[in-house]
Design a protein around this motif. Structure first.
Motif, PDB file in Angstrom:
ATOM      1  N   GLU A  87      33.912  40.566  35.816  1.00 43.89           N
ATOM      2  CA  GLU A  87      35.273  40.179  36.184  1.00 43.89           C
ATOM      3  C   GLU A  87      35.340  39.787  37.657  1.00 43.89           C
ATOM      4  O   GLU A  87      35.938  38.764  38.010  1.00 43.89           O
ATOM      5  CB  GLU A  87      36.241  41.320  35.893  1.00 43.89           C
ATOM      6  N   GLU A  88      34.720  40.593  38.523  1.00 44.04           N
ATOM      7  CA  GLU A  88      34.735  40.284  39.955  1.00 44.04           C
ATOM      8  C   GLU A  88      33.965  38.997  40.249  1.00 44.04           C
ATOM      9  O   GLU A  88      34.416  38.161  41.038  1.00 44.04           O
ATOM     10  CB  GLU A  88      34.122  41.449  40.741  1.00 44.04           C
ATOM     11  N   ALA A  89      32.808  38.842  39.622  1.00 42.03           N
ATOM     12  CA  ALA A  89      32.001  37.646  39.879  1.00 42.03           C
ATOM     13  C   ALA A  89      32.696  36.398  39.343  1.00 42.03           C
ATOM     14  O   ALA A  89      32.685  35.341  39.998  1.00 42.03           O
ATOM     15  CB  ALA A  89      30.622  37.809  39.241  1.00 42.03           C
ATOM     16  N   ALA A  90      33.302  36.476  38.157  1.00 37.79           N
ATOM     17  CA  ALA A  90      34.009  35.319  37.599  1.00 37.79           C
ATOM     18  C   ALA A  90      35.180  34.921  38.481  1.00 37.79           C
ATOM     19  O   ALA A  90      35.455  33.730  38.687  1.00 37.79           O
ATOM     20  CB  ALA A  90      34.488  35.622  36.183  1.00 37.79           C
ATOM     21  N   SER A  91      35.884  35.907  39.019  1.00 32.16           N
ATOM     22  CA  SER A  91      36.988  35.609  39.924  1.00 32.16           C
ATOM     23  C   SER A  91      36.487  34.927  41.187  1.00 32.16           C
ATOM     24  O   SER A  91      37.141  34.020  41.721  1.00 32.16           O
ATOM     25  CB  SER A  91      37.735  36.901  40.274  1.00 32.16           C
ATOM     26  N   ALA A  92      35.305  35.323  41.656  1.00 36.03           N
ATOM     27  CA  ALA A  92      34.751  34.739  42.889  1.00 36.03           C
ATOM     28  C   ALA A  92      34.369  33.275  42.707  1.00 36.03           C
ATOM     29  O   ALA A  92      34.485  32.478  43.643  1.00 36.03           O
ATOM     30  CB  ALA A  92      33.539  35.543  43.353  1.00 36.03           C
ATOM     31  N   VAL A  93      33.926  32.897  41.501  1.00 36.17           N
ATOM     32  CA  VAL A  93      33.473  31.516  41.271  1.00 36.17           C
ATOM     33  C   VAL A  93      34.534  30.668  40.581  1.00 36.17           C
ATOM     34  O   VAL A  93      34.263  29.532  40.179  1.00 36.17           O
ATOM     35  CB  VAL A  93      32.169  31.496  40.447  1.00 36.17           C
ATOM     36  N   GLY A  94      35.749  31.198  40.419  1.00 37.62           N
ATOM     37  CA  GLY A  94      36.825  30.424  39.800  1.00 37.62           C
ATOM     38  C   GLY A  94      36.772  30.383  38.291  1.00 37.62           C
ATOM     39  O   GLY A  94      37.346  29.481  37.675  1.00 37.62           O
ATOM     40  N   GLY A  95      36.102  31.360  37.659  1.00 37.18           N
ATOM     41  CA  GLY A  95      36.040  31.409  36.199  1.00 37.18           C
ATOM     42  C   GLY A  95      37.196  32.202  35.617  1.00 37.18           C
ATOM     43  O   GLY A  95      38.086  32.673  36.334  1.00 37.18           O
ATOM     44  N   ASN A  96      37.167  32.366  34.317  1.00 36.75           N
ATOM     45  CA  ASN A  96      38.199  33.116  33.602  1.00 36.75           C
ATOM     46  C   ASN A  96      37.805  34.589  33.622  1.00 36.75           C
ATOM     47  O   ASN A  96      36.971  35.035  32.834  1.00 36.75           O
ATOM     48  CB  ASN A  96      38.326  32.598  32.173  1.00 36.75           C
ATOM     49  N   LYS A  97      38.424  35.352  34.507  1.00 33.78           N
ATOM     50  CA  LYS A  97      38.011  36.747  34.678  1.00 33.78           C
ATOM     51  C   LYS A  97      38.408  37.612  33.485  1.00 33.78           C
ATOM     52  O   LYS A  97      37.721  38.598  33.188  1.00 33.78           O
ATOM     53  CB  LYS A  97      38.586  37.319  35.968  1.00 33.78           C
ATOM     54  N   VAL A  98      39.481  37.258  32.796  1.00 37.79           N
ATOM     55  CA  VAL A  98      39.871  38.020  31.606  1.00 37.79           C
ATOM     56  C   VAL A  98      38.833  37.840  30.500  1.00 37.79           C
ATOM     57  O   VAL A  98      38.401  38.802  29.860  1.00 37.79           O
ATOM     58  CB  VAL A  98      41.264  37.593  31.125  1.00 37.79           C
ATOM     59  N   LEU A  99      38.417  36.598  30.280  1.00 38.03           N
ATOM     60  CA  LEU A  99      37.389  36.325  29.280  1.00 38.03           C
ATOM     61  C   LEU A  99      36.082  37.015  29.651  1.00 38.03           C
ATOM     62  O   LEU A  99      35.391  37.570  28.790  1.00 38.03           O
ATOM     63  CB  LEU A  99      37.180  34.814  29.162  1.00 38.03           C
ATOM     64  N   ALA A 100      35.717  37.005  30.941  1.00 35.98           N
ATOM     65  CA  ALA A 100      34.483  37.645  31.383  1.00 35.98           C
ATOM     66  C   ALA A 100      34.532  39.151  31.121  1.00 35.98           C
ATOM     67  O   ALA A 100      33.542  39.751  30.656  1.00 35.98           O
ATOM     68  CB  ALA A 100      34.261  37.363  32.864  1.00 35.98           C
ATOM     69  N   ARG A 101      35.653  39.777  31.408  1.00 29.78           N
ATOM     70  CA  ARG A 101      35.774  41.222  31.188  1.00 29.78           C
ATOM     71  C   ARG A 101      35.675  41.566  29.702  1.00 29.78           C
ATOM     72  O   ARG A 101      34.963  42.504  29.328  1.00 29.78           O
ATOM     73  CB  ARG A 101      37.097  41.717  31.769  1.00 29.78           C
ATOM     74  N   LEU A 102      36.375  40.819  28.856  1.00 26.07           N
ATOM     75  CA  LEU A 102      36.339  41.101  27.427  1.00 26.07           C
ATOM     76  C   LEU A 102      34.958  40.828  26.841  1.00 26.07           C
ATOM     77  O   LEU A 102      34.472  41.584  25.988  1.00 26.07           O
ATOM     78  CB  LEU A 102      37.393  40.261  26.705  1.00 26.07           C
TER      79      LEU A 102
END
Length: 610
Positions: free
Chosen positions: A414-429
């Motif tokens: 979630e933290e890494a996806a947020s850093a690169v502009g990805g979907n952090k909700v999808l990454a966490r799930l």
């Protein structure tokens, strides 16, 4: 050959869109043939008409009732005016109107016109013109007109009420009647059948929308062909809604629903404004500057909303933003239509409620469709984020070590996806569900059973590899059983990529067997999205750091860097959308989180007893 097939495919889509638009316009043709009405037409809305420039020579006041009315009003004024010269002039003007009537270009009556017609001196003409202000004018509303032409015989710019006859069967079409038909959403046939504006719409809109459909990041649950068909059908929807919507104050509501839904289907939803602008231009809808500004604001609000729908974990906040944005836009639209005061606020509020219902219906229908197709929706986010989900509960009970590992990975991704502009909700799930296959044989994985190495010592490396591979297959089977979205299934299938299970590969080599590394590779596929690629790296980094004897920040940083480099060199990121800059940001996020997770603790004096 492949290029020819592709261009033939695009040509077929273009022709299908053009034919659909052309066929859809046929029911909107005005009942006019060769300039003659084939059936009678009555206005279904208030029509705001203006005299054409060629109408200056027509009588403005020609019917006996209106002439008598003006003459009587002028006579009464003459009896009360103190200035005898002005009173005399009013009487002469009354007689002039009774005899000659008035023409459109003569109103308002200026001092020059009065001086010329009544042979007055300049001073009296000026005083008479001042007296006549607001008396002899061009009315803007006619209560019960005979027809559209008679309305424009008494006013230059007039609002024609609902139910006014526009044309009678057998009458020849006049310019004023053509304008009324156009405002009602009809198109009038020409020698080339369609008007030039409508031909431009039929021929050019499919080209423009085809380009938009292939440039846009359309959600996979729909596809680019679906988005192209959606745009063409929406254009027809705007035309039919304008034609059959007698209350044009309700017209923005379809616009709200369309823009929000188009932003829902594609992440480049700002292109959605192309459809209404093209249709409004072809129909020559009389929008004022407020309406165009409201249209632009609607698109921007909807575009921002579509992004937030997949970020917020509750729908209440998102739909509150919908209501506030739509209300502000509707208020602007109503204000531009000339409605003032509390009535304007009431119109804006009620129209917003109706528009919200329409928008909710279409968006919820889209969510239902995506959920049925196996794609992640806000409803799916709420369902999968619940820790009481059967799969997460089963993982916590049967494989607690794997569950803890998944929770740690969810924070990392979630933290890494947020850093690169990805979907952090999808990454966490995706991180929470990626190892659900270990529910079936948890005892063979060391995070769940410290004696797992002893179990594998009794097995051949090949059989141990089959057990490792089985957790991916079992995970996909559980995903099918519980109808997990395809975007989550990607995490389950690709979180090992095509990497080598190095422990069992080296074990097989030490046993003196000639084995190939390909026998100990995961089948893949390779991760493609940013979020799935981040999970693959996080999975390897967390496992490697957990096995370090000393978990200092320097050791963690070196391990994370080496793992990412090894995956990059092995080609595991060859299909990933992560850039080199993204990998640097991912590395920093991993090091910061893992260093915080394995931070040193102060040793208490006296040991654990105190």
């Amino acid at each position: 050959m492949k290029g020819i097939r592709r261009y033939s495919y695009y040509l077929a889509l273009y022709l299908a869109g053009a034919i659909l638009l052309f066929a859809g316009l046929m029911p909107l043709k005005a009942p006019v043939k060769e300039g003659v009405f084939t059936q009678s037409v009555v206005s279904d809305r208030n029509l705001y008409l203006t005299w054409p420039s060629s109408s200056e020579g027509r009588l403005l006041i020609r019917d006996e009732i209106r002439v008598q009315d003006y003459a009587e009003r002028l006579s009464r004024m003459a009896s009360v005016v103190a200035d005898s010269r002005v009173a005399s002039a009013l009487g002469r003007l009354s007689a002039y109107i009774r005899q000659n009537g008035l023409y459109a270009h003569e109103v308002p009556l200026t001092p020059e016109i009065l001086q010329d017609y009544l042979d007055l001196d300049k001073e009296v003409a000026q005083r008479l013109a001042d007296v006549l202000q607001g008396v002899v004018d061009k009315p803007t509303w006619v209560e019960r007109p005979a027809d559209v032409n008679s309305v424009l015989s008494v006013a230059q710019s007039v609002a024609v009420p609902v139910g006014t006859p526009v044309g009678v069967q057998g009458d020849r079409l006049q310019s004023v009647q053509a304008e009324a038909l156009r405002l009602m959403g009809y198109w009038i046939p020409t020698r080339w059948l369609l008007p030039s504006t409508h031909w431009f719409l039929v021929l050019m809109l499919p080209v423009l929308w085809l380009l938009v459909s292939w440039w846009s990041d359309v959600l996979r649950s729909y596809g680019k062909v679906f988005y192209f068909a959606f745009g063409i059908l929406s254009a027809l929807g705007f035309m039919y809604f304008y034609r059959f919507s007698g209350l044009l104050m309700i017209f923005p509501l379809w616009l709200y629903a369309y823009v929000v839904l188009s932003n829902k289907l594609s992440r480049n939803g700002l292109w959605a404004v192309l459809i209404p602008v093209a249709v409004f231009g072809a129909l020559q809808v009389p929008f004022n500057v407020y309406a165009w500004l409201a249209l632009f604001m609607t698109v921007v609000f909807a575009h921002r909303l579509a992004q937030r729908l997949f970020t917020y974990e509750t729908m209440v906040t998102a739909w509150s933003l919908v209501f506030l944005s739509m209300f502000s836009v509707q208020l602007l639209w109503v204000y531009g239509s000339g409605v003032r005061g509390f009535q304007g606020l009431w119109y804006a509020f009620t129209d917003t409620l109706v528009g919200l219902v329409a928008t909710l219906f279409l968006v919820f229908l889209a969510f239902w469709w995506e959920d049925r197709r196996g794609f992640l929706t806000p409803f799916g986010i709420l369902r999968l984020s619940n820790l009481r989900h059967p799969l997460l509960q089963g993982l916590a009970m049967e494989a607690p070590g794997t569950y803890h590992h998944s929770v740690v990975l969810s924070q990392m991704t979630e933290e890494a996806a947020s850093a690169v502009g990805g979907n952090k909700v999808l990454a966490r799930l995706g991180a929470l569900y990626h190892d659900i296959g270990k529910i079936k044989q948890p005892e063979y994985f060391i995070e769940n059973n410290p004696d797992a190495p002893k179990l594998h010592e009794r097995l051949s490396p090949s059989l141990s590899m089959l057990i490792l591979l089985s957790h991916v297959k079992e995970g996909l089977a559980l995903a099918d059983k519980y109808r997990l979205p395809d975007s989550i299934r990607e995490f389950i299938a690709s979180h090992h990529g095509t990497g080598v299970a190095s422990f069992f590969y080296h074990k097989a080599k030490t046993q003196g067997k000639e084995v190939s590394s390909e026998e100990f590779r995961y089948p893949g596929p390779l991760p493609r999205g940013k979020e799935a690629s981040i999970l693959m790296l996080a999975d390897a980094c967390e496992a490697a750091v957990r096995s370090l004897p000393e978990k200092t920040e320097a050791a963690i940083g070196a391990t994370v860097k080496n793992i990412i480099k090894a995956r990059l060199d092995d080609g595991q990121l060859s299909e990933s959308s992560l850039s080199c800059q993204d990998l640097c940001l991912v590395e920093r996020s991993f090091v910061r989180i893992l260093a915080g997770l394995y931070h040193p603790r102060v040793q208490y004096p006296g040991g654990a007893e105190q």
